[in-house]
Design a protein around this motif. Structure first.
Motif, PDB file in Angstrom:
ATOM      1  N   ASN A  60       0.827  -1.216   0.000  1.00 49.85           N
ATOM      2  CA  ASN A  60       0.000   0.000   0.000  1.00 49.85           C
ATOM      3  C   ASN A  60       0.859   1.264   0.000  1.00 49.85           C
ATOM      4  O   ASN A  60       0.508   2.254  -0.654  1.00 49.85           O
ATOM      5  CB  ASN A  60      -0.962  -0.003   1.194  1.00 49.85           C
ATOM      6  N   ILE A  61       1.977   1.220   0.707  1.00 46.84           N
ATOM      7  CA  ILE A  61       2.894   2.370   0.722  1.00 46.84           C
ATOM      8  C   ILE A  61       3.464   2.603  -0.682  1.00 46.84           C
ATOM      9  O   ILE A  61       3.476   3.731  -1.183  1.00 46.84           O
ATOM     10  CB  ILE A  61       4.038   2.151   1.742  1.00 46.84           C
ATOM     11  N   ILE A  62       3.918   1.527  -1.318  1.00 46.50           N
ATOM     12  CA  ILE A  62       4.479   1.634  -2.673  1.00 46.50           C
ATOM     13  C   ILE A  62       3.413   2.124  -3.653  1.00 46.50           C
ATOM     14  O   ILE A  62       3.669   2.988  -4.492  1.00 46.50           O
ATOM     15  CB  ILE A  62       5.060   0.282  -3.141  1.00 46.50           C
ATOM     16  N   PHE A  63       2.212   1.571  -3.532  1.00 50.43           N
ATOM     17  CA  PHE A  63       1.120   1.948  -4.431  1.00 50.43           C
ATOM     18  C   PHE A  63       0.788   3.439  -4.308  1.00 50.43           C
ATOM     19  O   PHE A  63       0.694   4.154  -5.316  1.00 50.43           O
ATOM     20  CB  PHE A  63      -0.120   1.102  -4.122  1.00 50.43           C
ATOM     21  N   LYS A  64       0.652   3.914  -3.071  1.00 52.16           N
ATOM     22  CA  LYS A  64       0.294   5.318  -2.845  1.00 52.16           C
ATOM     23  C   LYS A  64       1.436   6.265  -3.229  1.00 52.16           C
ATOM     24  O   LYS A  64       1.196   7.383  -3.683  1.00 52.16           O
ATOM     25  CB  LYS A  64      -0.078   5.529  -1.376  1.00 52.16           C
ATOM     26  N   THR A  65       2.687   5.796  -3.049  1.00 50.40           N
ATOM     27  CA  THR A  65       3.845   6.654  -3.320  1.00 50.40           C
ATOM     28  C   THR A  65       4.173   6.746  -4.800  1.00 50.40           C
ATOM     29  O   THR A  65       4.501   7.829  -5.299  1.00 50.40           O
ATOM     30  CB  THR A  65       5.089   6.141  -2.563  1.00 50.40           C
ATOM     31  N   TYR A  66       4.052   5.613  -5.520  1.00 48.29           N
ATOM     32  CA  TYR A  66       4.557   5.577  -6.892  1.00 48.29           C
ATOM     33  C   TYR A  66       3.524   5.246  -7.984  1.00 48.29           C
ATOM     34  O   TYR A  66       3.785   5.498  -9.162  1.00 48.29           O
ATOM     35  CB  TYR A  66       5.687   4.543  -7.000  1.00 48.29           C
ATOM     36  N   ILE A  67       2.401   4.667  -7.625  1.00 45.55           N
ATOM     37  CA  ILE A  67       1.477   4.156  -8.649  1.00 45.55           C
ATOM     38  C   ILE A  67       0.271   5.059  -8.880  1.00 45.55           C
ATOM     39  O   ILE A  67      -0.145   5.274 -10.025  1.00 45.55           O
ATOM     40  CB  ILE A  67       0.975   2.736  -8.282  1.00 45.55           C
ATOM     41  N   THR A  68      -0.319   5.573  -7.816  1.00 47.20           N
ATOM     42  CA  THR A  68      -1.520   6.406  -7.983  1.00 47.20           C
ATOM     43  C   THR A  68      -1.207   7.663  -8.796  1.00 47.20           C
ATOM     44  O   THR A  68      -0.158   8.290  -8.612  1.00 47.20           O
ATOM     45  CB  THR A  68      -2.106   6.819  -6.607  1.00 47.20           C
ATOM     46  N   ASN A  69      -2.111   8.014  -9.676  1.00 49.42           N
ATOM     47  CA  ASN A  69      -1.889   9.136 -10.597  1.00 49.42           C
ATOM     48  C   ASN A  69      -1.694  10.480  -9.913  1.00 49.42           C
ATOM     49  O   ASN A  69      -1.022  11.358 -10.437  1.00 49.42           O
ATOM     50  CB  ASN A  69      -3.065   9.242 -11.577  1.00 49.42           C
ATOM     51  N   ASN A  70      -2.283  10.647  -8.734  1.00 46.28           N
ATOM     52  CA  ASN A  70      -2.176  11.940  -8.044  1.00 46.28           C
ATOM     53  C   ASN A  70      -0.965  12.021  -7.111  1.00 46.28           C
ATOM     54  O   ASN A  70      -0.798  12.998  -6.375  1.00 46.28           O
ATOM     55  CB  ASN A  70      -3.470  12.249  -7.265  1.00 46.28           C
ATOM     56  N   SER A  71      -0.135  10.999  -7.133  1.00 45.87           N
ATOM     57  CA  SER A  71       1.054  11.008  -6.281  1.00 45.87           C
ATOM     58  C   SER A  71       2.115  11.948  -6.843  1.00 45.87           C
ATOM     59  O   SER A  71       2.314  12.038  -8.061  1.00 45.87           O
ATOM     60  CB  SER A  71       1.641   9.594  -6.174  1.00 45.87           C
ATOM     61  N   ARG A  72       2.821  12.642  -5.939  1.00 45.07           N
ATOM     62  CA  ARG A  72       3.886  13.565  -6.344  1.00 45.07           C
ATOM     63  C   ARG A  72       5.044  12.812  -6.987  1.00 45.07           C
ATOM     64  O   ARG A  72       5.791  13.365  -7.785  1.00 45.07           O
ATOM     65  CB  ARG A  72       4.373  14.339  -5.111  1.00 45.07           C
ATOM     66  N   ARG A  73       5.202  11.519  -6.646  1.00 47.83           N
ATOM     67  CA  ARG A  73       6.322  10.714  -7.152  1.00 47.83           C
ATOM     68  C   ARG A  73       5.829   9.602  -8.087  1.00 47.83           C
ATOM     69  O   ARG A  73       6.466   8.544  -8.195  1.00 47.83           O
ATOM     70  CB  ARG A  73       7.126  10.120  -5.987  1.00 47.83           C
ATOM     71  N   CYS A  74       4.732   9.836  -8.732  1.00 50.59           N
ATOM     72  CA  CYS A  74       4.134   8.855  -9.644  1.00 50.59           C
ATOM     73  C   CYS A  74       5.103   8.491 -10.770  1.00 50.59           C
ATOM     74  O   CYS A  74       5.663   9.361 -11.439  1.00 50.59           O
ATOM     75  CB  CYS A  74       2.854   9.445 -10.213  1.00 50.59           C
ATOM     76  N   VAL A  75       5.325   7.176 -10.979  1.00 50.51           N
ATOM     77  CA  VAL A  75       6.242   6.725 -12.029  1.00 50.51           C
ATOM     78  C   VAL A  75       5.495   6.568 -13.352  1.00 50.51           C
ATOM     79  O   VAL A  75       4.261   6.470 -13.382  1.00 50.51           O
ATOM     80  CB  VAL A  75       6.941   5.395 -11.649  1.00 50.51           C
ATOM     81  N   ASN A  76       6.257   6.512 -14.426  1.00 50.31           N
ATOM     82  CA  ASN A  76       5.696   6.549 -15.778  1.00 50.31           C
ATOM     83  C   ASN A  76       5.274   5.160 -16.276  1.00 50.31           C
ATOM     84  O   ASN A  76       5.905   4.575 -17.157  1.00 50.31           O
ATOM     85  CB  ASN A  76       6.729   7.177 -16.725  1.00 50.31           C
TER      86      ASN A  76
END
Length: 237
Positions: A60-76
């Motif tokens: 859940n931490i990884i998902f919220k940090t890197y996967i969700t579109n509205n995350s500041r650190r969203c990966v491509n």
């Protein structure tokens, strides 16, 4: 001691090397694009979890940090990959839930930032540093140890059995045999073990113990002298 020259062979060589990873991560941070490598590393660490509770928490931490579109650190990530991870999170995460996403991000890193890193000052200065140390040792007539260390680093890159055997014998004859002009300062048991392993059929890791031993030799004496040398001091000014 890492071998920066080997990092050119592949992104995998670079990020599997502890020092290489840190230097690459720092470079990406300076380029304001470190979220991809941080995601890759987070997934590597995620797989080490064994308890279901910790897997759910970290997923859940990884998902919220890197996967969700509205995350500041969203990966491509591609849309389907992102959606698949979201569904898998809801179904209950496994150790391999992020594997496809990690592979996709690895390819993104490999295509662009890794290529830029290889031509950056951050990387090229490291290559120069190794060459300066090597040149200093040559001037002190004790460069066989660093040349052996580097030869072993390059040796591990070989993947074919034929090339391994060929290069193993060259390294053995050049640096291990007692009558060699460039024989390195190995302990008797280490030297004997390499000789036996050569006869049994070389593997990619046949010289590892010898390389560690020579690293300690370099670290104890010539490296300490280099740090006090005019060559090194001139680099600091």
């Amino acid at each position: 001691m890492s071998n920066p020259k080997a990092w050119r062979h592949s992104l995998n060589f670079l990020i599997k090397d502890e020092e290489g990873f840190k230097i690459f991560q720092k470079y990406l941070k300076s380029e304001m694009c470190d979220e991809n490598i941080d995601f890759w590393k987070a997934v590597e660490n995620y797989r080490l979890n064994t308890s279901k509770e910790e897997l759910e928490k970290q997923a859940n931490i990884i998902f919220k940090t890197y996967i969700t579109n509205n995350s500041r650190r969203c990966v491509n990530l591609k849309g389907p990959t992102r959606s698949k991870v979201a569904l898998d999170i809801k179904a209950g995460p496994t150790r391999y839930i992020f594997d496809a996403a990690q592979r996709e991000i690895f390819e993104v890193i490999e295509r662009d930032p890794y290529q830029r890193f290889l031509t950056s000052d951050a990387y090229l200065n490291l290559l120069t540093g190794f060459k300066i140390f090597q040149k200093y040792l040559k001037s002190e007539m004790c460069d066989e140890n660093i040349d052996f260390w580097k030869a072993v680093e390059n040796y591990r890159v070989n993947s074919s059995k034929t090339e391994l055997e060929k290069q193993a014998n060259i390294i053995f004859k050049t640096y291990i045999t007692n009558n060699s002009r460039r024989c390195v300062n190995l302990k008797g048991p280490t030297r004997s073990k390499v000789a036996l392993d050569i006869k049994a059929g070389p593997t990619r890791y046949i010289f590892d113990a010898a390389q560690r031993e020579i690293f300690e030799v370099i670290e104890r004496d010539p490296y300490q002298r280099f740090l006090k040398s005019d060559v090194y001091q001139s680099l600091l000014t």
